[in-house]
Write an enzyme that holds these catalytic residues in place. Structure first.
Site, PDB file in Angstrom:
ATOM      1  N   ASP A  47       0.843  -1.198   0.000  1.00  0.00           N
ATOM      2  CA  ASP A  47       0.000   0.000   0.000  1.00  0.00           C
ATOM      3  C   ASP A  47       0.874   1.243   0.000  1.00  0.00           C
ATOM      4  OD1 ASP A  47      -3.293   0.248   0.919  1.00  0.00           O
ATOM      5  OD2 ASP A  47      -2.090   2.084   0.810  1.00  0.00           O
ATOM      6  N   TYR A 165     -13.408   6.783 -13.378  1.00  0.00           N
ATOM      7  CA  TYR A 165     -13.491   5.565 -12.557  1.00  0.00           C
ATOM      8  C   TYR A 165     -14.173   4.440 -13.341  1.00  0.00           C
ATOM      9  CZ  TYR A 165     -14.609   2.473  -8.623  1.00  0.00           C
ATOM     10  OH  TYR A 165     -14.714   1.390  -7.786  1.00  0.00           O
ATOM     11  N   THR A 200     -16.760   0.681   2.967  1.00  0.00           N
ATOM     12  CA  THR A 200     -15.316   0.821   3.204  1.00  0.00           C
ATOM     13  C   THR A 200     -15.009   2.307   3.348  1.00  0.00           C
ATOM     14  OG1 THR A 200     -14.712   1.139   0.889  1.00  0.00           O
ATOM     15  CG2 THR A 200     -14.856  -1.144   1.645  1.00  0.00           C
TER      16      THR A 200
HETATM   17  N1  NAD Z   1     -16.126   0.144  -1.671  1.00  0.00           N
HETATM   18  C1  NAD Z   1     -16.872  -0.134  -2.703  1.00  0.00           C
HETATM   19  O1  NAD Z   1     -18.096  -0.016  -2.667  1.00  0.00           O
HETATM   20  C2  NAD Z   1     -16.266  -0.624  -3.984  1.00  0.00           C
HETATM   21  C3  NAD Z   1     -17.119  -0.981  -5.017  1.00  0.00           C
HETATM   22  C4  NAD Z   1     -16.594  -1.443  -6.213  1.00  0.00           C
HETATM   23  C5  NAD Z   1     -15.223  -1.552  -6.377  1.00  0.00           C
HETATM   24  N2  NAD Z   1     -14.395  -1.187  -5.358  1.00  0.00           N
HETATM   25  C6  NAD Z   1     -12.949  -1.310  -5.607  1.00  0.00           C
HETATM   26  O2  NAD Z   1     -12.349  -2.095  -4.613  1.00  0.00           O
HETATM   27  C7  NAD Z   1     -10.997  -1.686  -4.404  1.00  0.00           C
HETATM   28  C8  NAD Z   1     -10.767  -1.399  -2.949  1.00  0.00           C
HETATM   29  O3  NAD Z   1     -11.682  -0.392  -2.559  1.00  0.00           O
HETATM   30  P1  NAD Z   1     -11.971   0.041  -1.046  1.00  0.00           P
HETATM   31  O4  NAD Z   1     -13.385   0.444  -1.012  1.00  0.00           O
HETATM   32  O5  NAD Z   1     -11.458  -0.986  -0.126  1.00  0.00           O
HETATM   33  O6  NAD Z   1     -11.070   1.369  -1.017  1.00  0.00           O
HETATM   34  P2  NAD Z   1     -10.226   2.088   0.160  1.00  0.00           P
HETATM   35  O7  NAD Z   1     -10.050   3.495  -0.269  1.00  0.00           O
HETATM   36  O8  NAD Z   1     -10.847   1.815   1.487  1.00  0.00           O
HETATM   37  O9  NAD Z   1      -8.830   1.315   0.072  1.00  0.00           O
HETATM   38  C9  NAD Z   1      -8.022   1.455  -1.066  1.00  0.00           C
HETATM   39  C10 NAD Z   1      -6.579   1.312  -0.665  1.00  0.00           C
HETATM   40  O10 NAD Z   1      -5.771   1.532  -1.842  1.00  0.00           O
HETATM   41  C11 NAD Z   1      -4.645   2.289  -1.472  1.00  0.00           C
HETATM   42  N3  NAD Z   1      -4.082   3.000  -2.626  1.00  0.00           N
HETATM   43  C12 NAD Z   1      -4.594   4.086  -3.268  1.00  0.00           C
HETATM   44  N4  NAD Z   1      -3.744   4.492  -4.224  1.00  0.00           N
HETATM   45  C13 NAD Z   1      -2.683   3.644  -4.202  1.00  0.00           C
HETATM   46  C14 NAD Z   1      -1.484   3.542  -4.951  1.00  0.00           C
HETATM   47  N5  NAD Z   1      -1.178   4.433  -5.912  1.00  0.00           N
HETATM   48  N6  NAD Z   1      -0.620   2.528  -4.676  1.00  0.00           N
HETATM   49  C15 NAD Z   1      -0.902   1.650  -3.691  1.00  0.00           C
HETATM   50  N7  NAD Z   1      -2.008   1.696  -2.936  1.00  0.00           N
HETATM   51  C16 NAD Z   1      -2.895   2.684  -3.200  1.00  0.00           C
HETATM   52  C17 NAD Z   1      -5.157   3.243  -0.406  1.00  0.00           C
HETATM   53  O11 NAD Z   1      -4.101   3.754   0.388  1.00  0.00           O
HETATM   54  C18 NAD Z   1      -6.118   2.354   0.370  1.00  0.00           C
HETATM   55  O12 NAD Z   1      -5.480   1.700   1.446  1.00  0.00           O
HETATM   56  C19 NAD Z   1     -10.792  -0.456  -5.294  1.00  0.00           C
HETATM   57  O13 NAD Z   1     -10.163  -0.838  -6.500  1.00  0.00           O
HETATM   58  C20 NAD Z   1     -12.216   0.016  -5.550  1.00  0.00           C
HETATM   59  O14 NAD Z   1     -12.331   0.727  -6.759  1.00  0.00           O
HETATM   60  C21 NAD Z   1     -14.872  -0.728  -4.172  1.00  0.00           C
END
Ligand code: NAD
Length: 264
Positions: A47, A165, A200
Site C-alpha cells: 500500500d 473511474y 469501506t
Molecule cells: N467500496 C466499494 O463499494 C467498492 C465498489 C466497487 C469496487 N471497489 C474497488 O475495490 C478496491 C478497494 O476499494 P476500497 O473500497 O477498499 O477502497 P479504500 O479506499 O478503502 O482502500 C483502497 C486502498 O488503496 C490504497 N491505494 C490508493 N492508491 C494507491 C497507490 N497508488 N498505490 C498503492 N495503494 C494505493 C489506499 O491507500 C487504500 O489503502 C478499489 O479498487 C475500488 O475501486 C470498491
C-alpha cells in the site's frame, strides 16, 4: 465426517502459497489479506499508505504470515523492486490481487481535466498493468498462479458520475480476460471481481463530501435487491475462491458480488 471436512479444507487451503495484495492497508484489500492469511497463505501487504504496517503486524500477531511493503503501484521502479523483494523474502509468488484503486474527481466528462483523468487511470489501470507485469514471471516460476483484478459493478454498467473511474474499471475487466488467454497454457488464471456497494473508507469518505454518509447509505440500500450494503468480507470471500484450488478451472471470467444490483 472428517473426510467430508477435508474436502472443504483442501478446496480453500493456501498453505505454502504466497499472495500479494495491493491497496491492502484498509477496506477490501485489508480484509482480503486477513482472509488469504487465514487460509494459510503468506501475504505481501502492499500500500502507498504506511498504515499497512499495522495490518501486517495484526496478521502476524494472530499467527499468520505477512509483511508490509510501502508501494505506490504507479511507480514502475518501485513495483519492480517490491515484487523482487517479495520473492526473495517468501521464496515464491502464487497470487496477485490488484485491488488498489481510487474514485477520483466526481465531475462530468466535459468538465474533467486531463490531469484528473490521468490520476485515476494511473492508479486503477496502469497500476494493475505494472503489478501484473512484474508478478507474471514469478507466477511462471511457481508453475502457475492466479491474478485477480478488483473491478466494480461499475465496470459492467455505467453510472451518471465519476467517468474516469467507470472507464478504468471496464479496462481492468478486459485486462483480466486478455491475461487469462495469454497465460492459460502456463496455468496462470486471471479473473475480475465486481463489487457492488461495499462499506469501506472509500465510500465513507466520498459520502462525507456529499453530506450525511448514513443518509446516503440508506438511500443506496434501496437500490440493491438484497436490501443491504455489502461488507469487505463478501468480496474477500470471492477473491479467496478465485485464488484457491476451488477456483482452479476458472479463468477469464467475472465474479459479480453486488447484492443483485446488475441483475435488473
Ligand atoms: N467500496 C466499494 O463499494 C467498492 C465498489 C466497487 C469496487 N471497489 C474497488 O475495490 C478496491 C478497494 O476499494 P476500497 O473500497 O477498499 O477502497 P479504500 O479506499 O478503502 O482502500 C483502497 C486502498 O488503496 C490504497 N491505494 C490508493 N492508491 C494507491 C497507490 N497508488 N498505490 C498503492 N495503494 C494505493 C489506499 O491507500 C487504500 O489503502 C478499489 O479498487 C475500488 O475501486 C470498491
Amino acid at each position: 465426517m472428517s473426510n467430508l471436512q477435508a474436502i472443504t479444507q483442501q478446496l480453500f487451503d493456501l498453505s505454502g502459497k504466497v499472495a500479494a495484495i495491493t491497496g491492502a492497508a484498509r477496506g477490501i484489500g485489508a480484509q482480503t489479506a486477513r482472509t488469504l492469511a487465514s487460509a494459510g497463505a503468506a501475504v505481501a501487504v502492499l500500500d502507498v499508505s504506511a498504515s499497512g504496517e499495522e495490518l501486517a503486524a495484526e496478521i502476524v500477531a494472530a499467527g499468520g504470515k505477512a509483511y508490509f511493503w510501502k508501494l505506490d503501484v504507479t511507480q514502475e521502479a518501485e513495483v519492480q523492486r517490491v515484487f523482487a523483494e517479495i520473492v526473495a523474502r517468501f521464496g515464491r509468488l502464487d497470487a496477485l490481487v490488484n485491488n488498489a484503486g481510487i474514485e477520483g474527481a466526481n465531475v462530468p466528462t466535459h468538465q474533467m481535466s486531463l490531469e484528473q483523468w490521468r490520476a485515476v487511470m494511473d492508479v486503477n489501470v496502469t497500476g494493475v498493468f505494472l503489478c501484473t507485469k512484474y508478478a507474471i514471471p514469478a507466477l511462471q516460476q511457481a508453475g502457475g498462479g492466479s491474478v485477480v483484478n478488483v473491478s466494480s459493478m461499475y465496470g459492467l454498467v455505467g453510472g451518471p458520475d465519476v467517468p474516469a473511474y467507470h472507464a478504468s474499471k471496464g479496462a481492468v475487466r478486459l485486462m483480466a480476460k486478455t491475461d487469462a488467454m495469454l497465460y492459460a497454457a502456463q496455468d496462470i488464471r486471471a479473473n475480475s471481481v465486481h463489487p457492488g456497494f461495499i462499506r469501506t473508507p472509500l465510500l465513507e469518505e466520498a459520502f462525507q463530501k456529499l453530506g450525511d454518509p448514513e443518509l446516503i447509505f440508506g438511500q443506496m440500500k434501496q437500490m440493491v435487491p438484497i436490501g443491504k450494503i455489502g461488507d469487505p468480507q463478501d468480496i474477500a470471500a470471492g477473491i479467496l475462491y478465485l485464488v484457491s484450488p476451488a477456483g482452479r478451472y476458472v479463468t477469464g471470467t467475472e465474479l459479480v458480488i453486488d447484492g443483485g444490483y446488475t441483475a435488473r
